[in-house]
Design an enzyme around this catalytic site. Structure first.
Site, PDB file in Angstrom:
ATOM      1  CG  ASP A 327      82.772  67.228  37.861  1.00  0.00           C
ATOM      2  OD1 ASP A 327      81.949  67.689  38.674  1.00  0.00           O
ATOM      3  OD2 ASP A 327      83.023  66.008  37.761  1.00  0.00           O
ATOM      4  CD  GLU A 356      82.740  69.668  42.013  1.00  0.00           C
ATOM      5  OE1 GLU A 356      81.736  69.577  42.731  1.00  0.00           O
ATOM      6  OE2 GLU A 356      83.108  68.756  41.252  1.00  0.00           O
TER       7      GLU A 356
END
Ligand code: CA
Length: 643
Positions: A327, A356
């Site tokens: 993340d 990400e």
């Protein structure tokens, strides 16, 4: 706030960061806290109730580590540490490396992890994977996936939901594990499944919901997904049963890891152990906030880097995890990510790592050192989500009403083509016409995650509804299929969000991180309603599986064999996968996408083609032939054919 300006001078603990080492005759406790004046360990009978029955001072050892050996049989007892810094006791913490915790993660337990292994665990093996290019990821949240009664699942909202075979919806459609097998995915990416803070595990009857991006104990499964959050062994065993059940049917398990921030600072285990050390500060000496969640982890600090590496390896070794989705990976430094890749390679190079490649706010580190999307080329073997094709298809993250290619708006073709080749450098991609990236960031197409929707914002059905308020259901289904055709014919790694295969909607809610089940639960009844969409996506996955031309996995091959065909006008894209042998029974595969409201014509090389996908239908055995060189592509659909 007291300033600790010299974090880099703190000693680094050698060896593993183990804080509790159990044996029948003694238990060793140790905690890294080089700034502490005193450290004590407290022992309890219960994971949540009553006071400590014993408090034991710890002794300062080497490398800033405090130690004590308790020569008693402590199995099943709970413990916390308390650290005194600058004359102040910081409060109870289970430590930063707790591996078993009681309800709500407040106290750790002395537990022999071998006792949590399910039957046959020693024979559990990672399903084979020849290449990253073969991966198809299914992103899911435990509660979304199984909480609706229509799922027919017994352990609804729990880890165990994924162990149940033979479950069906009220209408007889396969659900749960059988649904995943039927769809044909080979990786599930489970939303945060480590112990997070936002759901009160003592009040589960209240149907609380959260995505779980608020980490507390990074090395323990979340209690609310277990059948008994009070007994620390239960969640561990049930998590392993889940992994084992998925492995048995050939599905690998990807953990969504959120090392970039913690739930809060004051109560965080990091802060109660070594204040300030684990977080980045801004230029004014305040806690920085690149996560948008109140803080930002300092992955570049020696002990935080070591922590991340060790935590990842722990999930691999203890829980047999097969991949990690980081993340807000852009908050982490490149060196840490490469270190993780290197250490995982020693265990199994087929363990998949991606993330990400962005942050919510600007991190406190020079951009060139961060694991951002633009720096993916500096992180071989690590993949990154691509927003170029995603937004080129459906419009930007920050405006749900703005459409793009799917809506018939011109100008997005190059961004989509960029995604179709896997974000590599390709002779036909004009990078100055790509929405967000002026150059290719991927060295290999397997570094790109290809997707059109994920948990983060509107799911695909909602997005199409929002940008086409007047469209009929037939038109929305057509566009839904068209969108997923891009994802599964891209040379990147395809990822699909739970329920997109059955037109799942979240009732138009963009950020549903704490919405109710009514918004988030997958309604399995829709599998019957939209069976045709399910079959279409299932067939796309089958096609990709049996035809390696769709997943060459190598930039040179993509440049040599993937060629965009000239088309007239906008909202029409066509490519050919030419002369790609490599065991593919199809030759010269043509894929064309038309988002116009009327049929378009494309020119293809002369030949006799078998059509396998046309006008929203797929038949991999063929559905008629067509002779080049002019071929019709029906409105709002994809055409796929081969020689
Ligand atoms: Ca929790």
């Amino acid at each position: 706030m007291k300033n600790f300006p010299t974090f880099d001078t703190y000693p680094v603990r050698e060896g593993k960061l183990t804080e509790m080492d159990y044996s029948l005759t003694e238990t060793k406790f140790s905690l890294w806290s080089p700034v502490a004046d005193e450290v004590k360990v407290l022992l309890y009978e219960s994971g949540h109730d009553g006071l400590a029955y014993k408090t034991i001072p710890m002794n300062k050892g080497i490398d800033g580590t405090w130690n004590v050996v308790v020569q008693e049989e402590l199995h099943g007892k709970f413990y916390t540490f308390n650290v005194k810094v600058g004359g102040r006791w910081l409060g109870d913490t289970p430590g930063i490396m707790a591996k078993a915790v009681g309800v709500n993660g407040q106290r750790a337990m002395v537990l022999d992890l071998n006792t949590t292994d399910p039957e046959g665990w020693e024979n559990d093996v990672r399903p084979p994977l020849a290449s990253f290019a073969d991966i198809v990821v299914y992103e899911m949240h435990h509660r979304d996936f199984s909480i609706a009664p229509v799922s027919g699942i017994t352990n609804r909202g729990k880890f165990l939901a994924l162990t149940e075979e033979g479950t069906k919806s009220l209408f007889g459609e396969k659900t749960g594990l059988d649904h995943l097998i039927e769809l044909g995915v080979n990786h599930v990416q489970i939303l945060p499944s480590f112990d997070y803070a936002s759901v009160d595990e003592s009040k589960l009857v209240n149907n609380q919901y959260n995505w779980g991006y608020d980490p507390m104990n990074y090395n323990v499964p979340e209690g609310s997904y277990s059948t008994d959050p009070y007994n620390p062994a239960v969640r561990i065993k049930e998590f392993k049963l889940m992994v084992q059940a998925l492995h048995k049917v050939g599905i690998r398990v990807v953990l969504d890891v959120v090392y970039n921030h913690t739930f809060d600072i004051v109560n965080s285990n990091f802060e109660k152990t070594v204040p300030g050390y684990f977080y980045r500060l801004d230029s004014k000496g305040k806690y920085a906030d690149a996560s948008g969640c109140g803080n930002e982890i300092a992955s570049e600090r020696a002990m935080m880097r070591k922590y991340m590496v060790e935590s990842v390896l722990y999930w691999v070794n203890e829980y047999h995890i097969d991949g990690f989705r980081f993340d807000l990976m852009g908050i982490h430094d490149i060196e840490t990510m490469n270190e993780i890749r290197k250490e995982l390679n020693k265990i199994d190079p087929s363990i998949f790592v991606y993330g990400e490649g962005w942050a919510a706010n600007t991190p406190q580190m020079p951009e060139e050192l961060l694991a951002m999307k633009a720096n993916a080329y500096k992180m071989p073997g690590i993949a990154v989500f691509s927003d170029e094709m995603r937004d080129g298809l459906r419009g930007p993250f920050n405006n749900d009403k703005q459409g793009a290619f799917l809506n018939g708006f011109p100008g997005h073709e190059m961004s989509i083509m960029y995604g179709l080749v896997g974000c590599i450098s390709h002779p036909q991609i004009k990078n100055n016409s790509v929405n967000y990236s002026n150059e290719a960031w991927a060295v290999q197409p397997t570094q790109m995650i290809s997707y059109v929707s994920c948990h983060d914002d509107m799911c695909l059905a909602d997005r199409i509804k929002s940008t086409f308020p007047k469209a009929s259901i037939e038109e929305r289904m057509a566009l839904h299929k068209l969108a997923e055709t891009f994802v599964f014919t891209s040379q990147g790694i395809p990822l699909i969000f739970t329920g997109d295969e059955i037109m799942r909607d979240k009732k138009g809610v963009h950020n549903s991180y704490n919405s109710s089940d009514e918004i988030n639960a997958v309604n399995w009844g829709q599998k019957s309603t939209y069976r045709e969409v399910f079959d279409y996506i299932k067939d796309l996955i089958t096609m990709r599986k049996f035809h390696p031309a769709f997943r060459m996995g190598d930039a040179k091959k993509v440049c040599n064999h993937m060629e965009f065909l000239p088309v007239k006008g906008s909202n029409l894209i066509a490519f050919i996968l030419k002369d790609y042998a490599n065991g593919d029974s199809w030759n010269n595969i043509v894929v064309a996408f038309n988002s116009r409201k009327k049929t378009a014509k494309i020119s293809v090389p002369k030949g006799c083609y078998t059509i396998v996908c046309k006008d929203g239908k797929i038949n991999l055995k063929g559905m008629g032939r067509v002779n080049g060189v002019k071929v019709a592509v029906p409105a709002q659909s994809a055409l796929i054919m081969h020689e």
